[in-house]
Design a protein around this motif. Structure first.
Motif, PDB file in Angstrom:
ATOM      1  N   ARG A   1      21.037 114.881  -1.349  1.00  0.00           N
ATOM      2  CA  ARG A   1      22.442 114.824  -0.985  1.00  0.00           C
ATOM      3  C   ARG A   1      22.818 116.073  -0.193  1.00  0.00           C
ATOM      4  NH1 ARG A   1      26.282 111.628  -2.553  1.00  0.00           N
ATOM      5  NH2 ARG A   1      24.975 110.828  -4.263  1.00  0.00           N
ATOM      6  N   TYR A   2      23.503 115.867   0.931  1.00  0.00           N
ATOM      7  CA  TYR A   2      24.003 116.963   1.758  1.00  0.00           C
ATOM      8  C   TYR A   2      25.524 116.971   1.679  1.00  0.00           C
ATOM      9  CZ  TYR A   2      19.277 117.074   3.611  1.00  0.00           C
ATOM     10  OH  TYR A   2      17.918 117.170   3.724  1.00  0.00           O
ATOM     11  N   THR A   3      26.075 118.093   1.281  1.00  0.00           N
ATOM     12  CA  THR A   3      27.526 118.251   1.191  1.00  0.00           C
ATOM     13  C   THR A   3      27.980 119.134   2.336  1.00  0.00           C
ATOM     14  OG1 THR A   3      27.407 118.074  -1.219  1.00  0.00           O
ATOM     15  CG2 THR A   3      29.440 118.971  -0.269  1.00  0.00           C
ATOM     16  N   LEU A   4      28.885 118.611   3.154  1.00  0.00           N
ATOM     17  CA  LEU A   4      29.374 119.354   4.306  1.00  0.00           C
ATOM     18  C   LEU A   4      30.562 120.223   3.906  1.00  0.00           C
ATOM     19  CD1 LEU A   4      29.126 116.563   7.023  1.00  0.00           C
ATOM     20  CD2 LEU A   4      27.452 118.311   6.415  1.00  0.00           C
ATOM     21  N   PRO A   5      30.800 121.316   4.640  1.00  0.00           N
ATOM     22  CA  PRO A   5      31.859 122.260   4.250  1.00  0.00           C
ATOM     23  C   PRO A   5      33.257 121.720   4.542  1.00  0.00           C
ATOM     24  CG  PRO A   5      30.871 122.941   6.317  1.00  0.00           C
ATOM     25  CD  PRO A   5      30.069 121.762   5.839  1.00  0.00           C
ATOM     26  N   GLU A   6      34.230 122.350   3.915  1.00  0.00           N
ATOM     27  CA  GLU A   6      35.648 122.101   4.195  1.00  0.00           C
ATOM     28  C   GLU A   6      36.037 120.641   4.012  1.00  0.00           C
ATOM     29  OE1 GLU A   6      36.236 123.585   8.089  1.00  0.00           O
ATOM     30  OE2 GLU A   6      35.783 125.672   7.546  1.00  0.00           O
TER      31      GLU A   6
ATOM     32  N   GLU B   1      22.327 121.554   0.321  1.00  0.00           N
ATOM     33  CA  GLU B   1      21.358 120.492   0.067  1.00  0.00           C
ATOM     34  C   GLU B   1      21.040 120.458  -1.417  1.00  0.00           C
ATOM     35  OE1 GLU B   1      17.480 119.608   2.507  1.00  0.00           O
ATOM     36  OE2 GLU B   1      16.999 121.084   0.968  1.00  0.00           O
ATOM     37  N   ALA B   2      21.110 119.291  -2.029  1.00  0.00           N
ATOM     38  CA  ALA B   2      20.788 119.129  -3.451  1.00  0.00           C
ATOM     39  C   ALA B   2      19.798 117.981  -3.595  1.00  0.00           C
ATOM     40  CB  ALA B   2      22.042 118.867  -4.263  1.00  0.00           C
ATOM     41  N   VAL B   3      18.620 118.287  -4.126  1.00  0.00           N
ATOM     42  CA  VAL B   3      17.573 117.279  -4.296  1.00  0.00           C
ATOM     43  C   VAL B   3      17.804 116.566  -5.621  1.00  0.00           C
ATOM     44  CG1 VAL B   3      15.097 116.869  -4.449  1.00  0.00           C
ATOM     45  CG2 VAL B   3      15.975 118.672  -2.946  1.00  0.00           C
ATOM     46  N   GLU B   4      17.891 115.236  -5.559  1.00  0.00           N
ATOM     47  CA  GLU B   4      18.113 114.433  -6.750  1.00  0.00           C
ATOM     48  C   GLU B   4      16.923 113.504  -6.965  1.00  0.00           C
ATOM     49  OE1 GLU B   4      21.814 112.437  -6.144  1.00  0.00           O
ATOM     50  OE2 GLU B   4      22.953 114.303  -5.852  1.00  0.00           O
ATOM     51  N   GLU B   5      16.911 112.826  -8.093  1.00  0.00           N
ATOM     52  CA  GLU B   5      15.771 111.966  -8.421  1.00  0.00           C
ATOM     53  C   GLU B   5      15.615 110.833  -7.409  1.00  0.00           C
ATOM     54  OE1 GLU B   5      12.459 111.699 -10.366  1.00  0.00           O
ATOM     55  OE2 GLU B   5      14.006 113.104 -11.067  1.00  0.00           O
ATOM     56  N   ALA B   6      16.736 110.260  -6.962  1.00  0.00           N
ATOM     57  CA  ALA B   6      16.677 109.108  -6.063  1.00  0.00           C
ATOM     58  C   ALA B   6      16.631 109.497  -4.591  1.00  0.00           C
ATOM     59  CB  ALA B   6      17.885 108.206  -6.298  1.00  0.00           C
TER      60      ALA B   6
ATOM     61  N   ARG C   1      18.127 108.208   0.859  1.00  0.00           N
ATOM     62  CA  ARG C   1      17.275 107.614  -0.179  1.00  0.00           C
ATOM     63  C   ARG C   1      15.857 107.444   0.381  1.00  0.00           C
ATOM     64  NH1 ARG C   1      20.172 103.447  -0.997  1.00  0.00           N
ATOM     65  NH2 ARG C   1      21.313 104.223  -2.831  1.00  0.00           N
ATOM     66  N   PHE C   2      14.846 107.677  -0.468  1.00  0.00           N
ATOM     67  CA  PHE C   2      13.441 107.549  -0.060  1.00  0.00           C
ATOM     68  C   PHE C   2      12.801 106.420  -0.857  1.00  0.00           C
ATOM     69  CE2 PHE C   2      14.713 111.880   0.708  1.00  0.00           C
ATOM     70  CZ  PHE C   2      14.141 112.185   1.935  1.00  0.00           C
ATOM     71  N   ARG C   3      12.132 105.517  -0.141  1.00  0.00           N
ATOM     72  CA  ARG C   3      11.394 104.457  -0.829  1.00  0.00           C
ATOM     73  C   ARG C   3      10.463 103.773   0.153  1.00  0.00           C
ATOM     74  NH1 ARG C   3      16.385 100.265  -2.036  1.00  0.00           N
ATOM     75  NH2 ARG C   3      16.938  99.807   0.137  1.00  0.00           N
ATOM     76  N   GLU C   4       9.361 103.270  -0.383  1.00  0.00           N
ATOM     77  CA  GLU C   4       8.381 102.478   0.384  1.00  0.00           C
ATOM     78  C   GLU C   4       7.918 103.212   1.641  1.00  0.00           C
ATOM     79  OE1 GLU C   4      10.127  98.700   1.092  1.00  0.00           O
ATOM     80  OE2 GLU C   4      10.278  98.182  -1.034  1.00  0.00           O
ATOM     81  N   GLY C   5       7.645 104.517   1.500  1.00  0.00           N
ATOM     82  CA  GLY C   5       7.058 105.261   2.600  1.00  0.00           C
ATOM     83  C   GLY C   5       8.006 105.602   3.729  1.00  0.00           C
ATOM     84  N   THR C   6       9.319 105.435   3.524  1.00  0.00           N
ATOM     85  CA  THR C   6      10.263 105.787   4.583  1.00  0.00           C
ATOM     86  C   THR C   6      11.561 106.292   3.941  1.00  0.00           C
ATOM     87  OG1 THR C   6      11.342 105.027   6.607  1.00  0.00           O
ATOM     88  CG2 THR C   6      11.256 103.463   4.761  1.00  0.00           C
TER      89      THR C   6
ATOM     90  N   LEU D   1       7.610 124.233   3.856  1.00  0.00           N
ATOM     91  CA  LEU D   1       8.106 122.896   3.511  1.00  0.00           C
ATOM     92  C   LEU D   1       7.480 122.399   2.212  1.00  0.00           C
ATOM     93  CD1 LEU D   1       9.815 120.436   4.403  1.00  0.00           C
ATOM     94  CD2 LEU D   1       7.757 119.588   5.563  1.00  0.00           C
ATOM     95  N   ARG D   2       6.179 122.634   2.044  1.00  0.00           N
ATOM     96  CA  ARG D   2       5.475 122.117   0.877  1.00  0.00           C
ATOM     97  C   ARG D   2       5.818 122.852  -0.414  1.00  0.00           C
ATOM     98  NH1 ARG D   2       1.653 121.879   4.853  1.00  0.00           N
ATOM     99  NH2 ARG D   2       0.464 123.680   4.131  1.00  0.00           N
ATOM    100  N   LYS D   3       6.521 123.988  -0.299  1.00  0.00           N
ATOM    101  CA  LYS D   3       6.941 124.722  -1.493  1.00  0.00           C
ATOM    102  C   LYS D   3       8.303 124.239  -2.009  1.00  0.00           C
ATOM    103  CE  LYS D   3       3.642 127.910  -1.859  1.00  0.00           C
ATOM    104  NZ  LYS D   3       2.688 127.366  -0.918  1.00  0.00           N
ATOM    105  N   THR D   4       8.950 123.303  -1.301  1.00  0.00           N
ATOM    106  CA  THR D   4      10.301 122.892  -1.671  1.00  0.00           C
ATOM    107  C   THR D   4      10.290 121.746  -2.670  1.00  0.00           C
ATOM    108  OG1 THR D   4      10.422 121.306   0.169  1.00  0.00           O
ATOM    109  CG2 THR D   4      11.175 123.562   0.599  1.00  0.00           C
ATOM    110  N   ALA D   5      11.373 121.658  -3.462  1.00  0.00           N
ATOM    111  CA  ALA D   5      11.536 120.527  -4.379  1.00  0.00           C
ATOM    112  C   ALA D   5      11.654 119.229  -3.587  1.00  0.00           C
ATOM    113  CB  ALA D   5      12.778 120.737  -5.241  1.00  0.00           C
ATOM    114  N   LEU D   6      12.255 119.286  -2.402  1.00  0.00           N
ATOM    115  CA  LEU D   6      12.386 118.107  -1.537  1.00  0.00           C
ATOM    116  C   LEU D   6      11.017 117.530  -1.204  1.00  0.00           C
ATOM    117  CD1 LEU D   6      14.011 116.227   0.340  1.00  0.00           C
ATOM    118  CD2 LEU D   6      13.898 118.019   2.079  1.00  0.00           C
ATOM    119  N   TYR D   7      10.059 118.394  -0.890  1.00  0.00           N
ATOM    120  CA  TYR D   7       8.718 117.920  -0.539  1.00  0.00           C
ATOM    121  C   TYR D   7       8.024 117.355  -1.778  1.00  0.00           C
ATOM    122  CZ  TYR D   7       4.035 117.754   1.419  1.00  0.00           C
ATOM    123  OH  TYR D   7       2.802 117.325   1.851  1.00  0.00           O
ATOM    124  N   ARG D   8       8.112 118.086  -2.896  1.00  0.00           N
ATOM    125  CA  ARG D   8       7.407 117.648  -4.098  1.00  0.00           C
ATOM    126  C   ARG D   8       7.920 116.291  -4.583  1.00  0.00           C
ATOM    127  NH1 ARG D   8       8.044 122.997  -5.841  1.00  0.00           N
ATOM    128  NH2 ARG D   8       9.733 122.351  -7.224  1.00  0.00           N
TER     129      ARG D   8
END
Length: 547
Positions: A499-504, A491-496, A512-517, A454-461
């Motif tokens: 985003r999860y894109t579902l198939p078909e 799954e695509a990690v963005e600055e804000a 969105r992540f902010r204020e510790g949640t 988990l800690r190696k992912t862009a999502l975690y960083r």
């Protein structure tokens, strides 16, 4: 038990299909090395000595390159599992950038140290052998970038589950290697006969062609790894992640080979003397053939575990890893049977005129170590499963403890102090293998490797690293796990946020992540329950403890 085994059969087949091309690739590499030595042997004994010494120095370069390839295969597998084409492309570009920088450094150092190192290795030998070896090495060091690119391109493809294309590239490179070596070594027609230096020139040209073909494939869009438009400018965070995974793998090789030097000294101090050293050398060559399936299954395990963790399915990652370990034990147990039963005959095959002491010592080595091949399979394949999670430090620690701190002193005690001779060294090696296998198996049975992944992912960083462990677990269980469980979701990690894109065309979700949640800003209807609900119980496979 039988229903469980029957349920694993499709996965066993998947692991084997990924492993088989790697086995064939390794066999081809071994074959081309044999052909090289055969052709160099036509030049004379000094030339063989020169290439032999140069090969020992080249191993140090390969260990350095492994520091990139081991990290690349793990991160490529995780990005591919997350179905994030941009992340996979970024891993590929940064792996290539780091490879070029590291290879250039190794080229300069190798060029400067080639002759001094060979003089040390050739202490007391014919100076001409060192001179020939230095010329051979310097040409190879000029092409370190090509060798490194070839290896890292293959690793990226293997991480994304494509082990067949690297096989084709390796096969083509090896055929060209043999052809060009012959042309430049012996100089038929108008070509100059360069001798040993010609072998290096031939290898260089073959690696150049293989690297170009590999890059064309990565840019073509016809491979799971597709390099998209982007910058090759160093991303130091990605470099750090690659090396954090790869450097322990490289140091494992240093620890293993370093311990081997001390063991060789102990073996030659026994009554068997240099015959014991010869038995060990031949035994290791024979055993390396049995290692090949285990190493290949280890590569498959890295790919499959990494992909499962990329889509964040730790239970599937464990199931894949366990299956790979079972297959490794089965295959290497089968390999152990003929080695144990036919040990003297196999030794005679490798050295028809071997001294009786070599045959006796070699037979005891092969038979004792054959008994422990299943445990060696556990150590090798479990290293691969942990590598898929980016968790390579336990493998390094297990090697240092097992090989350096246990095997060397125990071998001295058994072989020399208690006077068991070379058999004492063989048993000490088996004790070290057992300790290594238990060490990494205990790590795999736990869950800390999930936190490492988990800690190696862009999502975690970018986002999860600033959250409490409780909020991380809640996000993983309520959002990431159910959304990535949809076949084809990405799954695509963005600055804000993420985003999860579902198939078909089933829609998307944005968190969105902010204020510790975190909050689900879009696509809440795709979740199995509202993320604002009370935090659920901690899942049994999600103890994301920090090291």
């Amino acid at each position: 038990m039988l229903p469980r085994l029957r349920a694993r059969l499709p996965l066993l087949g998947t692991v084997w299909r990924l492993s088989l091309p790697v086995i064939v690739s390794n066999l081809l590499i071994s074959l081309v090395n044999v052909v090289d030595i055969f052709m160099v042997g036509r030049l004379g004994p000094l030339e063989i000595a020169a290439v032999g010494m140069a090969t020992s120095v080249r191993m140090l370069v390969l260990i350095g390159i492994m520091s990139v390839t081991a990290g690349s295969i793990a991160l490529a597998a995780q990005a591919y599992g997350a179905r994030d084409a941009r992340a996979l492309s970024h891993v590929a570009r940064q792996s290539l950038s780091l490879t070029v920088l590291l290879a250039l450094l190794l080229s300069v150092v190798g060029w400067l140290l080639a002759e001094p190192l060979l003089r040390i290795l050739n202490s007391g030998g014919d100076p001409q052998a060192a001179a020939l070896g230095a010329a051979y090495l310097r040409i190879l060091f000029l092409g370190t970038v090509l060798l490194a690119l070839n290896l890292v391109i293959n690793s990226l493809m293997q991480g994304a589950g494509d082990t067949v294309t690297p096989l084709y590239i390796t096969a083509g490179a090896n055929v060209l290697n043999i052809l060009f070596n012959y042309l430049f070594m012996f100089g038929p027609g108008p070509l100059p006969a360069l001798g040993v230096a010609g072998a290096a020139v031939g290898t260089l040209i073959a690696r150049f062609i293989a690297s170009v073909i590999g890059l064309v494939i990565l840019y073509s869009g016809r491979n799971p790894v597709h390099i998209l438009p982007g910058s090759y400018r160093p991303d130091w965070g990605m470099f750090r992640d690659i090396l954090a995974i790869g450097v322990p793998s490289g140091l494992q090789g240093v620890a293993r080979n370093g311990a081997q030097v001390f063991l060789l000294g102990i073996v030659t101090s026994t009554a068997a003397g240099t015959y014991g050293a010869a038995a060990l050398a031949i035994g290791l060559q024979i055993e390396s053939l049995a290692f090949m399936p285990g190493l290949a299954i280890s590569v498959a395990a890295t790919s499959l575990v990494g992909q499962a963790l990329g889509s964040w399915d730790p239970e599937e990652a464990r199931r894949r890893g366990d299956t790979a370990i079972v297959l490794g034990v089965l295959v290497m147990s089968l390999a152990a049977v003929p080695i144990f039963a036919l040990a003297p005959q196999i030794l005679h095959l490798f050295d028809p005129s071997a001294h009786p002491t070599v045959i006796a010592a070699g037979t005891s080595y092969l038979r004792i170590n054959a008994l422990f091949l299943p445990l060696l399979a556990v150590a090798m394949v479990t290293n691969g499963t942990l590598r898929g999670a980016g968790d390579t430090r336990p493998g390094l620690v297990g090697t240092v403890i097992g090989r350096c701190l246990i095997v060397v002193p125990l071998a001295h005690l058994l072989a020399l102090t208690l006077d068991f001779g070379v058999v004492g060294v063989w048993w000490a090696l088996c004790v070290g293998t057992t300790i290594q296998a238990l060490w990494v198996a205990l790590r795999w049975r736990g869950t800390r490797w999930q936190g490492v992944a988990l800690r190696k992912t862009a999502l975690y960083r970018r986002h999860l690293g600033g959250l409490s462990e409780r909020v991380q677990r809640r996000f993983l269980q309520e959002v990431r796990t159910p959304l990535m469980a949809c076949l084809g979701a990405s799954e695509a990690v963005e600055e804000a946020g993420v985003r999860y894109t579902l198939p078909e065309g089933r829609g998307a979700a944005f968190v969105r992540f902010r204020e510790g949640t975190f909050e689900v800003a879009e696509g809440r209807e795709h979740l199995p329950h509202p993320s604002s609900a009370a935090a659920p119980k901690r899942p049994k496979a999600a103890a994301y403890a920090h090291d």
